[in-house]
Each structure stands twice: as C-alpha cells, then as structure tokens.
Scaffold this active site. Sequence first.
Site, short mmCIF file in Angstrom:
data_model
loop_
_atom_site.label_atom_id
_atom_site.label_comp_id
_atom_site.label_asym_id
_atom_site.label_seq_id
_atom_site.Cartn_x
_atom_site.Cartn_y
_atom_site.Cartn_z
N ARG A 13 -35.15 1.20 -39.75
CA ARG A 13 -35.59 -0.17 -39.51
C ARG A 13 -34.49 -1.21 -39.79
O ARG A 13 -34.64 -2.37 -39.46
CB ARG A 13 -36.84 -0.47 -40.36
CG ARG A 13 -38.07 0.31 -39.91
CD ARG A 13 -39.16 0.37 -40.97
NE ARG A 13 -38.90 1.42 -41.97
CZ ARG A 13 -39.75 1.77 -42.93
NH1 ARG A 13 -40.92 1.15 -43.04
NH2 ARG A 13 -39.44 2.72 -43.79
N GLY A 80 -38.85 13.59 -45.03
CA GLY A 80 -39.81 12.81 -45.82
C GLY A 80 -39.48 12.80 -47.30
O GLY A 80 -38.67 13.59 -47.80
N GLU A 156 -50.74 6.51 -47.02
CA GLU A 156 -49.70 5.84 -46.24
C GLU A 156 -50.34 4.98 -45.16
O GLU A 156 -51.37 5.33 -44.60
CB GLU A 156 -48.75 6.87 -45.63
CG GLU A 156 -47.83 7.53 -46.64
CD GLU A 156 -47.11 6.54 -47.54
OE1 GLU A 156 -46.43 5.64 -47.02
OE2 GLU A 156 -47.23 6.65 -48.78
N ALA A 391 2.73 -36.36 -52.13
CA ALA A 391 1.80 -35.98 -51.06
C ALA A 391 2.53 -35.14 -50.03
O ALA A 391 3.66 -35.46 -49.65
CB ALA A 391 1.21 -37.22 -50.43
C1 UD1 Z 1 -42.44 4.78 -49.38
C2 UD1 Z 1 -43.78 5.36 -49.81
C3 UD1 Z 1 -44.82 4.26 -49.83
C4 UD1 Z 1 -44.37 3.13 -50.74
C5 UD1 Z 1 -42.98 2.65 -50.37
C6 UD1 Z 1 -42.49 1.71 -51.44
C7 UD1 Z 1 -43.82 7.70 -49.05
C8 UD1 Z 1 -44.32 8.63 -48.03
N1 UD1 Z 1 -44.17 6.41 -48.89
O1 UD1 Z 1 -42.59 4.31 -48.05
O2 UD1 Z 1 -46.06 4.75 -50.29
O3 UD1 Z 1 -45.30 2.07 -50.69
O4 UD1 Z 1 -42.05 3.74 -50.28
O5 UD1 Z 1 -41.25 1.17 -51.17
O6 UD1 Z 1 -43.17 8.12 -49.97
N2 UD1 Z 1 -35.90 9.13 -48.32
C9 UD1 Z 1 -35.18 10.29 -48.46
N3 UD1 Z 1 -35.42 11.33 -47.61
C10 UD1 Z 1 -36.38 11.27 -46.64
C11 UD1 Z 1 -37.12 10.08 -46.50
C12 UD1 Z 1 -36.86 9.02 -47.37
O7 UD1 Z 1 -34.31 10.38 -49.33
O8 UD1 Z 1 -36.53 12.26 -45.93
C13 UD1 Z 1 -35.62 8.00 -49.24
C14 UD1 Z 1 -35.15 6.76 -48.49
O9 UD1 Z 1 -33.74 6.74 -48.41
C15 UD1 Z 1 -35.69 5.62 -49.36
C16 UD1 Z 1 -36.89 6.23 -50.07
O10 UD1 Z 1 -36.80 7.63 -49.91
O11 UD1 Z 1 -34.73 5.20 -50.32
C17 UD1 Z 1 -38.21 5.75 -49.47
O12 UD1 Z 1 -38.23 6.04 -48.09
P1 UD1 Z 1 -38.75 4.99 -47.02
O13 UD1 Z 1 -38.62 5.58 -45.69
O14 UD1 Z 1 -38.14 3.68 -47.26
O15 UD1 Z 1 -40.30 4.96 -47.42
P2 UD1 Z 1 -41.34 3.80 -47.15
O16 UD1 Z 1 -41.77 3.84 -45.75
O17 UD1 Z 1 -40.82 2.54 -47.69
CA CA Z 2 -38.86 1.85 -48.49
#
Ligand code: UD1
Ligand code: CA
Length: 421
Positions: A13, A80, A156, A391
């Site tokens: 995003r 995830g 979620e 100056a």
């Molecule tokens: C996540 C939570 C959500 C919460 C929100 C808060 C989950 C499924 N959802 O959603 O409930 O309200 O954070 O900010 O956990 N990441 C990895 N590997 C992956 C996917 C993500 O390391 O495969 C890391 C990302 O880099 C990030 C963090 O995990 O730093 C969260 O991932 P992101 O995709 O931002 O989750 P949200 O949609 O914000």
């Molecule tokens: Ca996030």
Amino acid sequence: MQAIVLAAGMGKRMRSSRPKVLHEIFGRPILDYVLEILGRLGINRVKVVIGHGGDQVRSFLKKRSGTLRTEIVYQHEQKGTGHAVMCAQKAFRGYYGNILIWPGDMPVLKEETLKVFLQNHQSSGAEVSVLSSPQLNPAGYGRILRAGGRFYAIREELECSEVEHRIQEVNSGIYIFKSDRLFKSLRRIKPANRKNEFYLTDTLEVLAGAKCRLEAFPLALPDEGHGINSREDLGEVTAIMNHREIRKHQASGVTFTAPEQTFVAPGVSIGRDTVIYPWTYIESQVKIGEGCEIGPFAKIRKGTVIGSGTIVGSFVELNRSRLGKKVLAKHLTYLGDAEIGDGTNIGAGTITANFDGKTKHKTKVGKGVLIGSDTVFVAPVVVGDGARTGAGAVITGGSKIKKGEVFVGVPARNLKKKKTK
Ligand code: UD1
Ligand code: CA
C-alpha cells in the site's frame, strides 16, 4: 523477555520500491524507532523477521549502533503475519519465556505505555495479552471481539461481519505470548481467508478454545496505536510525532507561534523563553539555548548548537554549526560547519562555501565580529574577534583575518594594509 519484530512484508500500500520499514520519519527509518523503544524497555534480544527488500533491511540493521542485539530471521515468501512468526520458531529453540511481538510499522508507541502493558499482562495472570487501541475510524485494523466483556478473538477486516465491522476497539499488532502457547497455536491456523494468508491473529481464537487465559488491554489514546500501511498513514504518524515533540517543548517553556506550521524532530533540546516562528524545521540532535528567536522559515540541521539570546531569522539554514550567545543571523544565510562567537552579527546573504566537491571545511568566526552583507567565506577560513568584512566580500580559502582587521572586496584584501602601502 525476548521479542520478534515483523518486518518482512512488502508494504504494497506504500507503492514504493523501498521496503516499508525503511521509510523515514524525520530522517530516521520507521524500524529504527521500533528498535529504540525495545532497547529502552530493556529488551535487548530481538529477532527481526525480514524478507521483502531483505538486503536493504539487513544492511540497515548492520549499520545500526547501540546495545540492542538483533538476530535476523528470513521469511522468503510473505505468507502472512502468522507465517512470519513461524519462521522465527527455530531461533527460539530452548526458550520458554514470554515473547513480545511487534510489527515493524508501529513506531509511535511510548516506552511508558508499553511498561503499563507489560505490568497489566503480569498482574492479570494472562498467558497471552494483546494491546488494543480505540480507533474512531477502525478501517484496516483487526477488530477485538469480546463476549460479555471477555476478549476471545481478533477478526481481520476482510473477514468481518457487518456488526463486527462497526467495532472500534482494534488490534495494535503488539502481543505478549507465552512461547509454547504461541508456537502450538500457530500449528493450528490455516490460510482459509480472503488473502490466503496465515494470520497471526487467528491464534487468539484457537487459544480461547484451548482455555488459555487471554486479555486485551486498551491504550488510553488512539494516536499511539497508529500503524503505517500507506503514505497517508506515514504523513499522519509524522504529524503525531511532531505534535508530541512540540507539546513537550511547550510544557518546558518554549513558545511556538504556529505549532501546526512548525516541525521539530525527536531528540531536540530548546531552552525556555525561546520563540519559534512558523515554517521552521528543526532536525534531531539540535540544541537551542534560552531566549532565542528562530524563524520564520529557518532550517536548523542535525548537530547544530545555538547559544542563548541568539536570533536566527528568515531563510537561514544552519548545518552542523555552533553559534554562540547573542549572535544575530537574521536573514538569508547559510552557515555549514561554522563556529560563530558570541555577539557576532552575520549580515544578510552571508554564505559559507564549506564544500569543495570532496571535503567539508570549517569556518571559524570570533566574538563581536561584524560580517558585511553578502560575504562569502570559502572555507577553511578563520576570523578573529572584533574583525569586520565589507559588503560583498569574498574571503578566499585558507584566509586568516586577525583580531580587529577589516577585509573588503573580491577576493577580499586587508583594508588597512592596502592603505599603508
Ligand atoms: C495487522 C494485523 C491487524 C492489526 C494491524 C495493526 C494480522 C493478520 N493483522 O494488519 O489485526 O490491526 O496489523 O497494525 O496480523 N509482515 C511480515 N510477513 C508477512 C506479512 C506481514 O513480516 O508475511 C509484517 C509486515 O512487514 C508488517 C507487519 O508484519 O510490519 C504487519 O503486517 P501488515 O501487512 O502491515 O498487517 P496489517 O494489515 O496492518
Ligand atoms: Ca500494518
């Protein structure tokens, strides 16, 4: 306690070629703020899960100084948040304590808030705790589900029913898990959702079913629960941090005539009764004394120190410079790698030419000096106490103007010596 920081996601995003956690707020990567808070909490063993843009994140981690020890865990395919934590399991072999999980995109939390969360977790006797946050607009976050007040699951957004959609208590993404509870429950979650991902958040419902003691502790203020998924979030979080810094300085006696139009990085010190005018941008590691006037339209860069009673006016940029007390630099000036003595007056348009294309050089100006408008100092230059420049003078590289001497012209010559010839 040990910690996992999740930083492997690609940050789709953000629409960026740079990994999300390396986007900067006031010149510092988001991830740096997260690691700093962990260090301050005294948690110095941290596993950082990296994947997308992993080389860049790894080289950032390598360069980072401090006592915090980070261990890198690779998540080669981003399946995830639950999957990311699974990737870290091996690194926890033989460890049975608590694990704090923190997403790398949550830089706003304060150390005190986290301390309260850790205390709540301990005194409640919970095996797993979630830090939740009240959000007027909960879009994008996982919702905290409660039955009769008892927290039992996180849903979620994409999986929410219409009723669940309206819940305004959301998951911050910060949790404490007993390690065995964490890894056992992770084995039971499935990517059976709209994104086909292993959601870490699905472990909560699994654990509730296994009679594990769960708690969700809400933050007092929504600001701290603000994560960064998009450029819009990045802007909002920057504003939150900026206003937090400005409020801190206001509380210690600094006036901001237009706080909304002023930018102050974390890690700045400002003395009381200093007034900061609009459109001033102050970087980290800047120190400003008491009773100064700064701006409007001033840029004070890293490592600059300004003595008390000094005026830094409009369109003045200071970089790695040290200004004494009661210095006047009121208009249109650039001072880089400069040292300016007490009571010196810097005429409008004065410039230090501090960079020769390879190296930066210093300009050293004494006390009570009068610098004529539009003077250029081609550094390195030394100017003694009480000296003057005319100056438009161009003071060439290597010049040494002695105490009380007057230099004028292009290139500047010693006015007195010329006359006596
Ligand atoms: C996540 C939570 C959500 C919460 C929100 C808060 C989950 C499924 N959802 O959603 O409930 O309200 O954070 O900010 O956990 N990441 C990895 N590997 C992956 C996917 C993500 O390391 O495969 C890391 C990302 O880099 C990030 C963090 O995990 O730093 C969260 O991932 P992101 O995709 O931002 O989750 P949200 O949609 O914000
Ligand atoms: Ca996030």
